[in-house]
Structures are given as structure tokens and as C-alpha cells.
Design a protein around this motif. Structure first.
Motif, mmCIF file in Angstrom:
data_model
loop_
_atom_site.group_PDB
_atom_site.id
_atom_site.type_symbol
_atom_site.label_atom_id
_atom_site.label_comp_id
_atom_site.label_asym_id
_atom_site.label_seq_id
_atom_site.Cartn_x
_atom_site.Cartn_y
_atom_site.Cartn_z
ATOM 1 N N UNK A 85 10.975 53.564 83.653
ATOM 2 C CA UNK A 85 9.451 54.014 82.664
ATOM 3 C C UNK A 85 9.517 55.541 83.510
ATOM 4 N N UNK A 86 9.826 56.303 83.949
ATOM 5 C CA UNK A 86 9.319 57.493 84.187
ATOM 6 C C UNK A 86 11.122 58.289 84.771
ATOM 7 N N UNK A 87 11.033 59.617 84.636
ATOM 8 C CA UNK A 87 11.886 60.168 85.653
ATOM 9 C C UNK A 87 12.015 59.963 87.097
ATOM 10 N N UNK A 88 10.840 60.170 87.297
ATOM 11 C CA UNK A 88 11.519 59.904 88.980
ATOM 12 C C UNK A 88 12.280 58.204 89.172
ATOM 13 N N UNK A 89 12.122 57.208 88.252
ATOM 14 C CA UNK A 89 13.171 56.339 88.604
ATOM 15 C C UNK A 89 14.037 56.366 88.317
ATOM 16 N N UNK A 90 14.402 57.633 87.053
ATOM 17 C CA UNK A 90 15.922 58.074 86.303
ATOM 18 C C UNK A 90 16.647 58.763 88.197
ATOM 19 N N UNK A 91 16.246 59.144 88.702
ATOM 20 C CA UNK A 91 16.481 60.810 89.667
ATOM 21 C C UNK A 91 16.201 59.496 90.548
ATOM 22 N N UNK A 92 15.819 58.631 90.874
ATOM 23 C CA UNK A 92 16.035 57.986 91.994
ATOM 24 C C UNK A 92 17.083 57.541 91.977
ATOM 25 N N UNK A 93 17.490 56.305 91.023
ATOM 26 C CA UNK A 93 18.167 55.575 90.653
ATOM 27 C C UNK A 93 20.114 56.676 91.261
ATOM 28 N N UNK A 94 19.845 57.633 90.438
ATOM 29 C CA UNK A 94 20.766 58.399 90.335
ATOM 30 C C UNK A 94 21.023 59.181 92.318
ATOM 31 N N UNK A 95 19.996 59.234 92.222
ATOM 32 C CA UNK A 95 20.293 59.892 93.826
ATOM 33 C C UNK A 95 19.815 58.951 95.453
ATOM 34 N N UNK A 96 19.970 57.517 94.870
ATOM 35 C CA UNK A 96 19.612 56.771 96.262
ATOM 36 C C UNK A 96 20.872 56.631 97.069
ATOM 37 N N UNK A 97 21.071 57.048 98.040
ATOM 38 C CA UNK A 97 21.795 56.527 99.159
ATOM 39 C C UNK A 97 21.371 57.360 100.057
ATOM 40 N N UNK A 98 21.842 57.285 101.148
ATOM 41 C CA UNK A 98 21.404 57.875 102.788
ATOM 42 C C UNK A 98 22.314 59.426 102.584
ATOM 43 N N UNK A 99 23.314 59.305 102.252
ATOM 44 C CA UNK A 99 24.352 60.543 102.159
ATOM 45 C C UNK A 99 24.762 61.370 100.991
ATOM 46 N N UNK A 100 23.626 60.995 99.648
ATOM 47 C CA UNK A 100 24.295 61.759 98.547
ATOM 48 C C UNK A 100 23.922 63.170 98.290
ATOM 49 N N UNK A 101 22.055 63.174 98.732
ATOM 50 C CA UNK A 101 21.478 64.413 98.454
ATOM 51 C C UNK A 101 22.682 65.484 99.258
ATOM 52 N N UNK A 102 23.233 65.447 100.707
ATOM 53 C CA UNK A 102 23.494 66.204 101.650
ATOM 54 C C UNK A 102 24.823 66.073 101.290
ATOM 55 N N UNK A 103 25.431 65.296 100.894
ATOM 56 C CA UNK A 103 27.151 65.613 100.196
ATOM 57 C C UNK A 103 27.237 66.584 98.871
ATOM 58 N N UNK A 104 26.526 66.359 98.256
ATOM 59 C CA UNK A 104 25.984 67.481 96.547
ATOM 60 C C UNK A 104 25.561 68.384 97.840
ATOM 61 N N UNK A 105 24.924 69.216 98.883
ATOM 62 C CA UNK A 105 24.723 70.214 99.159
ATOM 63 C C UNK A 105 25.975 70.856 99.816
ATOM 64 N N UNK A 106 26.768 69.846 100.458
ATOM 65 C CA UNK A 106 27.741 70.373 101.054
ATOM 66 C C UNK A 106 28.737 70.595 99.950
ATOM 67 N N UNK A 107 28.823 70.025 99.166
ATOM 68 C CA UNK A 107 30.168 70.500 98.179
ATOM 69 C C UNK A 107 29.473 71.579 97.875
ATOM 70 N N UNK A 108 28.355 72.015 97.291
ATOM 71 C CA UNK A 108 28.471 73.104 96.142
ATOM 72 C C UNK A 108 28.215 74.386 97.570
#
Length: 116
Positions: free
Chosen positions: A11-34
Motif C-alpha cells: 500500500x505504500x513505499x514502507x511496505x515495499x522497502x520492508x519486503x525488500x529489506x526484511x531479513x535479519x542480515x540483509x542491511x548488514x550484507x549491503x553495508x559490508x558489500x559496499x
């Protein structure tokens, strides 16, 4: 592969972002790959609490969502490297801001989390 039984409503952008980034390690993976930790073994060392299987599942999801790209080199033993796509790089300032917010409120957040 796992198929969701309930149709998601985005219904909104937060739902979309949540679906893409949901996962315990995803944000850390993106950060470390960067930061340049691009091999699976390097990522495993940076996140020792995650199993190899969970990291592979989340890396595959990030690739499916076009946030990272995967290159498989034709050598023995197989060599795999990950890098951020331009789409994935656009998330890094947001991840950095969330990290700064967490650092600023670290004491309060730790207190809240240790109450449970």
C-alpha cells in the motif's frame, strides 16, 4: 523455493522497502558489500552469528531484488563475488543514517532491548 501463501498488499513505499529489506542480515550484507567485503567467506567472517545457508538465502534474495549482482568465475574451486548495483548503492546513505541514529541512541535502545 518458498512460495508465500498470502498475497502481499504493497500500500505504500514502507511496505515495499520492508519486503525488500526484511531479513535479519540483509542491511548488514549491503553495508559490508559496499565496504568491499565481496566474497561469501569474507561476509561470513563479518557476520559470524549467521549460518552459511541463511547468508546464501539472503544474498540470493538481494540479487533477485536487484540490489546486488553476483559474478561466478569459471575456476576450480569456484569463486563468487558480490557487488552493489546502482540501485543497491542508492540505499547506502539511508543505511548509514539509520546506523548513526542507532549510535546516537545506543544507550536507550540497549536498555529497551534488555528489558524483554
Amino acid at each position: 523455493m518458498y512460495q508465500k501463501k498470502i498475497v502481499q498488499n504493497y500500500d505504500c513505499g514502507l511496505d515495499l522497502v520492508g519486503e525488500v529489506l526484511y531479513g535479519k542480515w540483509k542491511i548488514r550484507l549491503l553495508y559490508f558489500i559496499n565496504e568491499g567485503h565481496i566474497r561469501p567467506s569474507q561476509l561470513q567472517r563479518k557476520i559470524p552469528g549467521a549460518s552459511r545457508r541463511v547468508l546464501n538465502v539472503q544474498l540470493n534474495e538481494l540479487e533477485k531484488h536487484e540490489l546486488i549482482s553476483k559474478v561466478i568465475f569459471p575456476v576450480l574451486p569456484p569463486k563468487v563475488e558480490y557487488s552493489l548495483t546502482a540501485f543497491g548503492r542508492s540505499l547506502i546513505p539511508l543505511i548509514h543514517s539509520i546506523g548513526l541514529w542507532g549510535d546516537e541512541h545506543e544507550e536507550k535502545l540497549r536498555g529497551i532491548l534488555t528489558k524483554n
